[in-house]
Design an enzyme around this catalytic site. Structure first.
Site, PDB file in Angstrom:
ATOM      1  N   TYR A  77      37.293  50.114  44.189  1.00  0.00           N
ATOM      2  CA  TYR A  77      35.832  50.057  44.067  1.00  0.00           C
ATOM      3  C   TYR A  77      35.301  48.632  44.136  1.00  0.00           C
ATOM      4  O   TYR A  77      34.098  48.413  44.059  1.00  0.00           O
ATOM      5  CB  TYR A  77      35.394  50.701  42.740  1.00  0.00           C
ATOM      6  CG  TYR A  77      36.071  50.068  41.548  1.00  0.00           C
ATOM      7  CD1 TYR A  77      35.604  48.881  40.995  1.00  0.00           C
ATOM      8  CD2 TYR A  77      37.221  50.635  41.000  1.00  0.00           C
ATOM      9  CE1 TYR A  77      36.249  48.278  39.930  1.00  0.00           C
ATOM     10  CE2 TYR A  77      37.870  50.042  39.925  1.00  0.00           C
ATOM     11  CZ  TYR A  77      37.376  48.867  39.402  1.00  0.00           C
ATOM     12  OH  TYR A  77      38.030  48.261  38.357  1.00  0.00           O
ATOM     13  N   GLY A  78      36.198  47.638  44.250  1.00  0.00           N
ATOM     14  CA  GLY A  78      35.748  46.242  44.162  1.00  0.00           C
ATOM     15  C   GLY A  78      36.340  45.373  45.248  1.00  0.00           C
ATOM     16  O   GLY A  78      36.187  45.640  46.431  1.00  0.00           O
ATOM     17  N   THR A  79      37.069  44.344  44.833  1.00  0.00           N
ATOM     18  CA  THR A  79      37.525  43.320  45.774  1.00  0.00           C
ATOM     19  C   THR A  79      38.654  43.795  46.692  1.00  0.00           C
ATOM     20  O   THR A  79      39.011  43.093  47.628  1.00  0.00           O
ATOM     21  CB  THR A  79      37.985  42.045  45.031  1.00  0.00           C
ATOM     22  OG1 THR A  79      39.088  42.382  44.184  1.00  0.00           O
ATOM     23  CG2 THR A  79      36.851  41.458  44.203  1.00  0.00           C
ATOM     24  N   LEU A  80      39.227  44.972  46.440  1.00  0.00           N
ATOM     25  CA  LEU A  80      40.260  45.505  47.339  1.00  0.00           C
ATOM     26  C   LEU A  80      39.657  46.246  48.534  1.00  0.00           C
ATOM     27  O   LEU A  80      40.363  46.574  49.484  1.00  0.00           O
ATOM     28  CB  LEU A  80      41.198  46.462  46.586  1.00  0.00           C
ATOM     29  CG  LEU A  80      42.257  45.793  45.710  1.00  0.00           C
ATOM     30  CD1 LEU A  80      42.899  46.815  44.781  1.00  0.00           C
ATOM     31  CD2 LEU A  80      43.323  45.112  46.570  1.00  0.00           C
TER      32      LEU A  80
ATOM     33  N   GLU B  37      46.265  43.557  39.917  1.00  0.00           N
ATOM     34  CA  GLU B  37      45.300  44.003  38.915  1.00  0.00           C
ATOM     35  C   GLU B  37      45.701  43.614  37.489  1.00  0.00           C
ATOM     36  O   GLU B  37      44.967  43.904  36.548  1.00  0.00           O
ATOM     37  CB  GLU B  37      45.104  45.522  39.007  1.00  0.00           C
ATOM     38  CG  GLU B  37      44.582  45.996  40.353  1.00  0.00           C
ATOM     39  CD  GLU B  37      43.144  45.577  40.648  1.00  0.00           C
ATOM     40  OE1 GLU B  37      42.535  44.850  39.845  1.00  0.00           O
ATOM     41  OE2 GLU B  37      42.624  45.985  41.687  1.00  0.00           O
TER      42      GLU B  37
END
Length: 180
Positions: free
Chosen positions: A15-18, A90
């Site tokens: 949901y983010g930087t990936l 993570e």
């Protein structure tokens, strides 16, 4: 190489930087090249969750179903080796994030009646600071980590190296709120 991806049995929701277009997506690109990850599509959480930013505009999904919004992100199937690499990024062994189950549905194209639920895993903010992170964000989250939310994101290598990520989280949580 028709066998690529058939060892990718764990579904992870990013949901983010990936996600594609963000700074840590290079890891997933690398895993896809080696057959350790397969992109499955854009998905949305079945339930509402808070999606907030912490220090350095790092995104956190909070394991507080019912608050926030239905969050949009990307689903990947990864191999055991790929999962180890993502867990490492993570910081699951360091108390940064926890990998826990989440229910998703494809696309969020408005045809919810026809949508099939998919059980996956997501990286939630560690429970030790999730409630403080929610309060620090004023009990407001967003639907997706977009370029707007990511503005001001600082890559790990560009952050002060004398402090751990948890130090940064604690400083962020305990600092007086500045108007965003």
């Amino acid at each position: 190489m028709g066998f690529e991806g058939n060892n990718c049995t764990t579904l992870i929701f990013t949901y983010g930087t990936l996600k594609r277009g963000f700074s840590n997506h290079v890891l997933l690109q690398d895993l896809m090249r080696t057959g350790d990850a397969v992109f499955k599509g854009t998905y949305q959480t079945v339930h509402n969750y808070p999606l907030v930013c912490g220090p350095y505009r790092v995104p956190f999904l909070l394991n507080m179903p019912g608050s926030g919004h239905r969050v949009t992100g990307e689903l990947y199937a990864v191999s055991a080796r790929g999962l180890d690499r993502v867990d490492e990024l993570e910081g699951t062994s360091k108390g940064h994030y926890e990998r826990r189950p989440i229910l998703l549905m494809a696309g969020g194209n408005g045809n919810e009646e026809e949508e099939e639920e998919v059980a996956a895993e997501a990286y939630y903010a560690h429970k030790n600071f999730e409630k403080e992170m929610w309060m620090k964000n004023g009990g407001k989250g967003f639907r997706a980590y977009s370029e707007k939310e990511a503005r001001g994101y600082v890559k790990r290598k560009d952050r002060p190296q004398n402090l751990s990520f948890l130090d940064h989280v604690n400083i962020f949580i305990s600092s007086p709120s500045a108007s965003a």
